[in-house]
Write an enzyme that holds these catalytic residues in place. Structure first.
Site, PDB file in Angstrom:
ATOM      1  N   CYS A  54      37.678  10.406   2.593  1.00 54.59           N
ATOM      2  CA  CYS A  54      38.628  11.526   2.557  1.00 54.59           C
ATOM      3  C   CYS A  54      38.476  12.340   1.279  1.00 54.59           C
ATOM      4  CB  CYS A  54      40.062  11.007   2.635  1.00 54.59           C
ATOM      5  SG  CYS A  54      40.470  10.140   4.140  1.00 54.59           S
ATOM      6  N   ASP A 144      47.603  32.769  18.507  1.00 52.63           N
ATOM      7  CA  ASP A 144      48.654  32.590  19.505  1.00 52.63           C
ATOM      8  C   ASP A 144      49.304  31.204  19.430  1.00 52.63           C
ATOM      9  OD1 ASP A 144      46.522  31.094  20.378  1.00 52.63           O
ATOM     10  OD2 ASP A 144      46.335  32.069  22.333  1.00 52.63           O
TER      11      ASP A 144
END
Length: 230
Positions: A54, A144
């Site tokens: 990570c 959207d």
């Protein structure tokens, strides 16, 4: 179709409006739908703070964040630790990855509530306390607020952000033009005319023209045109 895992976690389907939420982040409070309003967005989940893979991912993402900004795409990460942990981890990332000042929010999800809601939980990988880790998920969300792409990596495998950028280029291109992108396509490469267009419509739509490949079946479905926005 919903995919059910043994942890009763349901994956998000492409095309749905992504879940809204309010959360604390390393940059302060976030109302998710409000934060991404009118823009593309990428949300990357991480198994835990202070983990090696990570750390490399978040550092690299910070280095190339301008590439996402050029594409009108906001960048966020999520990890199942609290904000104080995120802030300490960011100092490590900045120092060890030589990535400059950290410039995007890491969402706190210590309860794993968001990880469950978004279907990010890895049913195999566990933390030291035996709780499921979040998998390495990538979600690309359109203006959207609908899910355009999801990629799931196991906790043991780091992401390829060159591929994520390539896919965003394809998503943005194909959202605005009647083309699809072929295998290994990169920005600037030739595109496929979508099957829903007739030859007459394609001729009118693509002033650069298109080429139809002859097939043994005689079906004229392989139609190639230069990238229309170049």
């Amino acid at each position: 179709e919903k995919v059910q895992r043994d942890t009763s976690i349901t994956m998000l389907n492409l095309g749905i409006t992504v879940p809204d939420f309010e959360a604390q982040t390393s940059d302060g409070p976030m109302k998710f739908h409000e934060y991404i309003e009118g823009s593309w967005a990428i949300l990357c989940s991480h198994p835990a703070d202070y983990t090696p893979v990570c750390t490399t991912e978040l550092g690299h993402l910070n280095k190339i964040k301008d590439e996402f900004t050029k594409r009108g795409c906001k960048v966020m990460a999520l990890s199942c630790n609290d904000v104080d942990s995120h802030k300490g981890w960011i100092s490590d990332i900045e120092e060890t990855q030589a990535c400059g000042k950290f410039s995007y929010p890491i969402i706190a999800d210590p309860s794993r509530e968001l990880a469950v809601a978004w279907g990010m939980v890895d049913p195999v990988e566990k933390d030291a306390a035996g709780m499921p880790l979040t998998c390495r998920a990538v979600f690309v969300i359109g203006p959207d607020k609908k899910l355009k792409l999801s990629i799931l990596y196991p906790a043991s495998t780091g992401r390829n952000f060159d591929e994520v950028l390539r896919v965003i280029d394809s998503l943005q291109l194909t959202a605005n033009h009647s083309v699809a992108t072929p295998v290994n396509w990169k920005d600037g490469g030739d595109c496929m005319v979508v099957p829903s267009l007739t030859d007459e419509q394609a001729t009118a739509k693509f002033p650069k023209g298109f080429k139809t490949t002859t097939t043994p079946s005689g079906k004229p479905y392989l139609r190639v045109t230069p990238q229309p926005n170049k």
